[in-house]
Write a protein that holds these residues in place. Structure first.
Motif, PDB file in Angstrom:
ATOM      1  N   ALA A 137     -19.435 -31.556 -42.220  1.00  0.00           N
ATOM      2  CA  ALA A 137     -20.699 -32.151 -42.618  1.00  0.00           C
ATOM      3  C   ALA A 137     -20.751 -32.345 -44.114  1.00  0.00           C
ATOM      4  CB  ALA A 137     -21.849 -31.265 -42.163  1.00  0.00           C
ATOM      5  N   GLY A 138     -21.507 -33.325 -44.547  1.00  0.00           N
ATOM      6  CA  GLY A 138     -21.602 -33.625 -45.954  1.00  0.00           C
ATOM      7  C   GLY A 138     -22.889 -33.079 -46.522  1.00  0.00           C
ATOM      8  N   GLN A 139     -23.827 -33.937 -46.820  1.00  0.00           N
ATOM      9  CA  GLN A 139     -25.017 -33.472 -47.520  1.00  0.00           C
ATOM     10  C   GLN A 139     -26.288 -33.648 -46.702  1.00  0.00           C
ATOM     11  OE1 GLN A 139     -24.104 -35.819 -51.008  1.00  0.00           O
ATOM     12  NE2 GLN A 139     -23.668 -33.947 -52.119  1.00  0.00           N
ATOM     13  N   SER A 140     -26.176 -34.269 -45.544  1.00  0.00           N
ATOM     14  CA  SER A 140     -27.424 -34.496 -44.815  1.00  0.00           C
ATOM     15  C   SER A 140     -27.357 -34.176 -43.333  1.00  0.00           C
ATOM     16  CB  SER A 140     -27.860 -35.952 -44.998  1.00  0.00           C
ATOM     17  OG  SER A 140     -26.865 -36.800 -44.494  1.00  0.00           O
ATOM     18  N   GLU A 141     -26.256 -33.568 -42.883  1.00  0.00           N
ATOM     19  CA  GLU A 141     -26.172 -33.247 -41.457  1.00  0.00           C
ATOM     20  C   GLU A 141     -26.842 -31.903 -41.203  1.00  0.00           C
ATOM     21  OE1 GLU A 141     -23.728 -34.334 -43.272  1.00  0.00           O
ATOM     22  OE2 GLU A 141     -22.667 -35.951 -42.274  1.00  0.00           O
ATOM     23  N   VAL A 142     -28.144 -31.909 -41.072  1.00  0.00           N
ATOM     24  CA  VAL A 142     -28.894 -30.662 -41.081  1.00  0.00           C
ATOM     25  C   VAL A 142     -29.478 -30.291 -39.708  1.00  0.00           C
ATOM     26  CG1 VAL A 142     -29.416 -30.767 -43.535  1.00  0.00           C
ATOM     27  CG2 VAL A 142     -30.957 -31.851 -41.925  1.00  0.00           C
ATOM     28  N   ASP A 143     -29.069 -31.002 -38.660  1.00  0.00           N
ATOM     29  CA  ASP A 143     -29.619 -30.727 -37.327  1.00  0.00           C
ATOM     30  C   ASP A 143     -29.382 -29.292 -36.870  1.00  0.00           C
ATOM     31  OD1 ASP A 143     -30.565 -33.229 -37.131  1.00  0.00           O
ATOM     32  OD2 ASP A 143     -29.210 -33.911 -35.539  1.00  0.00           O
ATOM     33  N   ILE A 144     -28.277 -28.718 -37.326  1.00  0.00           N
ATOM     34  CA  ILE A 144     -27.917 -27.375 -36.860  1.00  0.00           C
ATOM     35  C   ILE A 144     -29.028 -26.371 -37.147  1.00  0.00           C
ATOM     36  CG2 ILE A 144     -26.623 -26.849 -39.006  1.00  0.00           C
ATOM     37  CD1 ILE A 144     -25.728 -25.621 -35.462  1.00  0.00           C
ATOM     38  N   HIS A 165     -27.998 -14.805 -29.442  1.00  0.00           N
ATOM     39  CA  HIS A 165     -28.177 -15.076 -30.872  1.00  0.00           C
ATOM     40  C   HIS A 165     -27.314 -16.291 -31.208  1.00  0.00           C
ATOM     41  CE1 HIS A 165     -27.836 -13.538 -35.315  1.00  0.00           C
ATOM     42  NE2 HIS A 165     -28.553 -14.635 -35.204  1.00  0.00           N
ATOM     43  N   ILE A 166     -27.977 -17.389 -31.562  1.00  0.00           N
ATOM     44  CA  ILE A 166     -27.238 -18.622 -31.849  1.00  0.00           C
ATOM     45  C   ILE A 166     -26.977 -18.716 -33.345  1.00  0.00           C
ATOM     46  CG2 ILE A 166     -27.255 -21.143 -31.676  1.00  0.00           C
ATOM     47  CD1 ILE A 166     -29.082 -20.847 -29.241  1.00  0.00           C
ATOM     48  N   VAL A 167     -25.702 -18.777 -33.699  1.00  0.00           N
ATOM     49  CA  VAL A 167     -25.302 -18.841 -35.107  1.00  0.00           C
ATOM     50  C   VAL A 167     -24.641 -20.191 -35.361  1.00  0.00           C
ATOM     51  CG1 VAL A 167     -23.919 -17.773 -36.933  1.00  0.00           C
ATOM     52  CG2 VAL A 167     -24.939 -16.341 -35.133  1.00  0.00           C
ATOM     53  N   GLY A 168     -25.180 -20.953 -36.306  1.00  0.00           N
ATOM     54  CA  GLY A 168     -24.607 -22.252 -36.645  1.00  0.00           C
ATOM     55  C   GLY A 168     -23.644 -22.124 -37.812  1.00  0.00           C
ATOM     56  N   ILE A 169     -22.552 -22.863 -37.746  1.00  0.00           N
ATOM     57  CA  ILE A 169     -21.566 -22.859 -38.835  1.00  0.00           C
ATOM     58  C   ILE A 169     -21.357 -24.301 -39.266  1.00  0.00           C
ATOM     59  CG2 ILE A 169     -19.180 -22.345 -39.520  1.00  0.00           C
ATOM     60  CD1 ILE A 169     -20.665 -20.427 -36.647  1.00  0.00           C
ATOM     61  N   THR A 170     -21.707 -24.610 -40.513  1.00  0.00           N
ATOM     62  CA  THR A 170     -21.567 -25.983 -40.974  1.00  0.00           C
ATOM     63  C   THR A 170     -20.949 -25.999 -42.375  1.00  0.00           C
ATOM     64  OG1 THR A 170     -22.702 -28.104 -41.193  1.00  0.00           O
ATOM     65  CG2 THR A 170     -23.893 -26.177 -41.976  1.00  0.00           C
ATOM     66  N   GLY A 171     -20.520 -27.158 -42.805  1.00  0.00           N
ATOM     67  CA  GLY A 171     -19.874 -27.291 -44.109  1.00  0.00           C
ATOM     68  C   GLY A 171     -18.946 -28.490 -44.097  1.00  0.00           C
ATOM     69  N   ALA A 172     -18.434 -28.822 -45.260  1.00  0.00           N
ATOM     70  CA  ALA A 172     -17.603 -30.018 -45.393  1.00  0.00           C
ATOM     71  C   ALA A 172     -16.298 -29.873 -44.605  1.00  0.00           C
ATOM     72  CB  ALA A 172     -17.302 -30.269 -46.872  1.00  0.00           C
ATOM     73  N   PRO A 173     -15.636 -31.001 -44.285  1.00  0.00           N
ATOM     74  CA  PRO A 173     -14.356 -30.918 -43.584  1.00  0.00           C
ATOM     75  C   PRO A 173     -13.348 -30.137 -44.429  1.00  0.00           C
ATOM     76  CG  PRO A 173     -15.141 -33.194 -43.673  1.00  0.00           C
ATOM     77  CD  PRO A 173     -16.037 -32.386 -44.560  1.00  0.00           C
ATOM     78  N   GLY A 174     -12.573 -29.306 -43.771  1.00  0.00           N
ATOM     79  CA  GLY A 174     -11.497 -28.621 -44.470  1.00  0.00           C
ATOM     80  C   GLY A 174     -11.905 -27.350 -45.187  1.00  0.00           C
ATOM     81  N   THR A 175     -13.147 -26.905 -45.013  1.00  0.00           N
ATOM     82  CA  THR A 175     -13.566 -25.671 -45.681  1.00  0.00           C
ATOM     83  C   THR A 175     -13.182 -24.435 -44.872  1.00  0.00           C
ATOM     84  OG1 THR A 175     -15.759 -26.060 -44.724  1.00  0.00           O
ATOM     85  CG2 THR A 175     -15.478 -26.599 -47.041  1.00  0.00           C
ATOM     86  N   GLY A 176     -12.690 -24.641 -43.648  1.00  0.00           N
ATOM     87  CA  GLY A 176     -12.228 -23.500 -42.858  1.00  0.00           C
ATOM     88  C   GLY A 176     -13.220 -23.025 -41.804  1.00  0.00           C
ATOM     89  N   GLY A 190     -26.036 -36.533 -37.688  1.00  0.00           N
ATOM     90  CA  GLY A 190     -26.719 -35.254 -37.892  1.00  0.00           C
ATOM     91  C   GLY A 190     -25.829 -34.049 -37.695  1.00  0.00           C
ATOM     92  N   GLY A 191     -24.558 -34.265 -37.325  1.00  0.00           N
ATOM     93  CA  GLY A 191     -23.608 -33.169 -37.290  1.00  0.00           C
ATOM     94  C   GLY A 191     -23.394 -32.526 -35.934  1.00  0.00           C
ATOM     95  N   LEU A 192     -24.252 -32.871 -34.964  1.00  0.00           N
ATOM     96  CA  LEU A 192     -24.115 -32.317 -33.618  1.00  0.00           C
ATOM     97  C   LEU A 192     -24.062 -33.451 -32.606  1.00  0.00           C
ATOM     98  CD1 LEU A 192     -26.819 -29.484 -33.697  1.00  0.00           C
ATOM     99  CD2 LEU A 192     -24.361 -29.238 -34.063  1.00  0.00           C
ATOM    100  N   ALA A 193     -23.644 -33.134 -31.384  1.00  0.00           N
ATOM    101  CA  ALA A 193     -23.777 -34.096 -30.296  1.00  0.00           C
ATOM    102  C   ALA A 193     -25.185 -33.972 -29.716  1.00  0.00           C
ATOM    103  CB  ALA A 193     -22.734 -33.812 -29.219  1.00  0.00           C
TER     104      ALA A 193
END
Lengths: 341, 135
Positions: free
Chosen positions: A152-159, A50-61, A124-127
């Protein structure tokens, strides 16, 4: 690497040997023919995690939350693979990968494998090879794979393309309601997490996000590499079965609060996907998208091999001098490469 | 589509001292030299460091020690790396290391020992030579 050495490494990795897993991830990260050979060997053994992606702005934890999630899954006796992505410096090509700092409690657990990755120029937020690294961990038998994107900001949606379940992490006071209704990263959320919920403004943030979801009254899905809006609240009928309203959860990862509820929400999302047939559909879309990406990359590689370097440089000069436009130049180069083949 | 192999370095601070400025300065310099630096933070045990080196498949481990415990910590890290089949990983040590301990650390296989005042370019060059010379 010769073929028998590669076969050995793959066999060892499939049996869970951590050194072999680490070597194979480096190989797929490096790219090229060796990477393709490794990936085609392990592919039949993937598709279980089960692949779970975690994304969000820098510093959100994100890293702290990933560490807490990993601990919760370990309590359920599930093995956990973690791929954490940090940005490559556009100037030096180097990177500082610091996600392990927040994961120090996990460092010696034999059922947790943590790998840090630099984006190496990918946007896009990933390598480029993040999904491939996850494949290696999947084949090696890790039950849950947590993939942490760059801040990630507002458009790094590759995850959303690679994960089964995507968590978007927000924190209190991270913007007004207009931020919440803008397009982009919030639209890919299967679950929205307001972390650092001990800070003032957490309830307002949750309220703003819930209001945004009310406006949406539906949810987006990837389909053929594009985001589509799926109808949400309809009275009766099949549509309702296909709707998933992302829950908005409060956590305080540093204190381990709200993690149980988050783990339950992730499980509920997986179950929903399986029952609604969405899981199957997403797998299908993912495969189609991946195939297209590989085709594009491979064709480009083959084409560039056939075009002499000087021809490429000359064409660039012509374009700069406005003697030729880039569109006809590209067509001419492709035609030339075909003649050479 | 240039496939350049990146040098991967683990920077770790074993032991209990909390002075990580040196480690951070070195990490930054290696990044600026185009390397990928996995920075693990304070108070790492030798077991954590060896596990991280294994999972991250690094070429180099840099240990920053200012506590005086280097004659305990460094042999333990070297030992664990060997046990895990990571003999090829080059170990560098930075921090406060008395001159009389340098030969013993060298004997253990430590590739470079850097005290205060070392030019960052010396460290970058030593790592490049070590990794590229091996390939």
């Amino acid at each position: 690497m010769d073929i028998s050495r590669m076969d050995d490494l793959v066999a060892q990795a499939l049996a869970g040997d951590r050194r072999a897993i680490a070597r194979l991830i480096s190989t797929v990260e490096q790219g090229g023919a060796e990477a393709r050979q490794v990936l085609s060997r392990i592919y039949p053994h993937t598709g279980r995690a089960h692949i779970v992606g975690i994304t969000g702005a820098p510093g959100t934890g994100k890293s702290t939350l990933v560490a807490e999630l990993a601990k919760a899954y370990r309590k359920q006796n599930l093995s956990v693979g973690i791929v954490a992505v940090d940005p490559t410096s556009p100037f030096s090509g180097g990177a500082i990968l610091g996600d392990r700092i927040r994961m120090r409690d996990l460092a010696t657990d034999p059922n947790i494998f943590i790998r840090s990755m630099a984006t190496r120029g990918s946007l896009g937020g990933l390598a480029r090879a993040t999904a491939d690294a996850a494949h290696v961990l999947d084949a090696a038998g890790y039950a849950v794979i947590l993939v942490e994107t760059v801040g990630a900001g507002q458009s790094e949606v590759d995850i959303a393309r690679m994960a089964h379940t995507t968590l978007v992490i927000q924190m209190p006071a991270s913007g007004d309601e207009i931020q919440a209704i803008k397009a982009g990263i919030l639209e890919i959320a299967d679950i929205i997490v307001v972390n650092k919920a001990d800070l003032p403004g957490a309830d307002q943030a949750v309220a703003a996000l819930e209001a945004m979801l009310d406006l949406n009254s539906g949810h987006t899905e990837w389909h053929h590499g594009r985001l589509f809006q799926i109808e949400g609240v309809l009275a009766g009928g099949d549509q309702v079965k296909h709707s998933w309203r992302p829950p908005v959860l409060k956590t305080c990862a540093l204190r381990g609060e709200g993690i149980e509820e988050l783990v339950q929400a992730i499980a509920a999302h997986l179950q929903y996907q399986r029952e609604s047939g969405l899981h199957q559909q997403r797998e299908h879309d993912r495969a189609a998208e991946q195939l297209q990406r590989i085709l594009r990359y491979t064709l480009l590689e083959q084409l560039l091999e056939r075009i002499p370097k000087h021809a490429l440089q000359e064409t660039v000069e012509h374009i700069v001098a406005r003697e030729q436009d880039p569109y006809s130049a590209a067509e001419a180069l492709i035609a030339q490469a075909r003649l050479l083949s | 589509m240039v496939r350049e192999r990146k040098i991967r370095v683990l920077i770790a601070k074993p032991g209990l001292d909390g002075h990580d400025r040196g480690a951070k300065v070195v990490a930054r310099a290696l990044r600026d030299a185009g390397m990928e630096v996995i920075y693990t933070g304070l108070r790492q045990t030798p077991e954590m460091i060896a596990q991280a080196a294994l999972q991250e498949d690094v070429d180099v481990v840099g240990l920053s020690i200012l506590s005086g415990a280097h004659m305990t910590l460094v042999p333990r890290v070297m030992d664990l790396l060997k046990q895990m089949g990571l003999e090829h990983v080059a170990v560098f040590v930075g921090g406060i290391i008395p001159d009389e301990d340098v030969p013993a650390l060298r004997c253990l296989g430590v590739k470079g020992i850097y005290g205060p005042g070392t030019a960052l370019s010396d460290i970058v060059q030593a790592i490049r030579q070590e990794v590229e010379g091996r390939e």
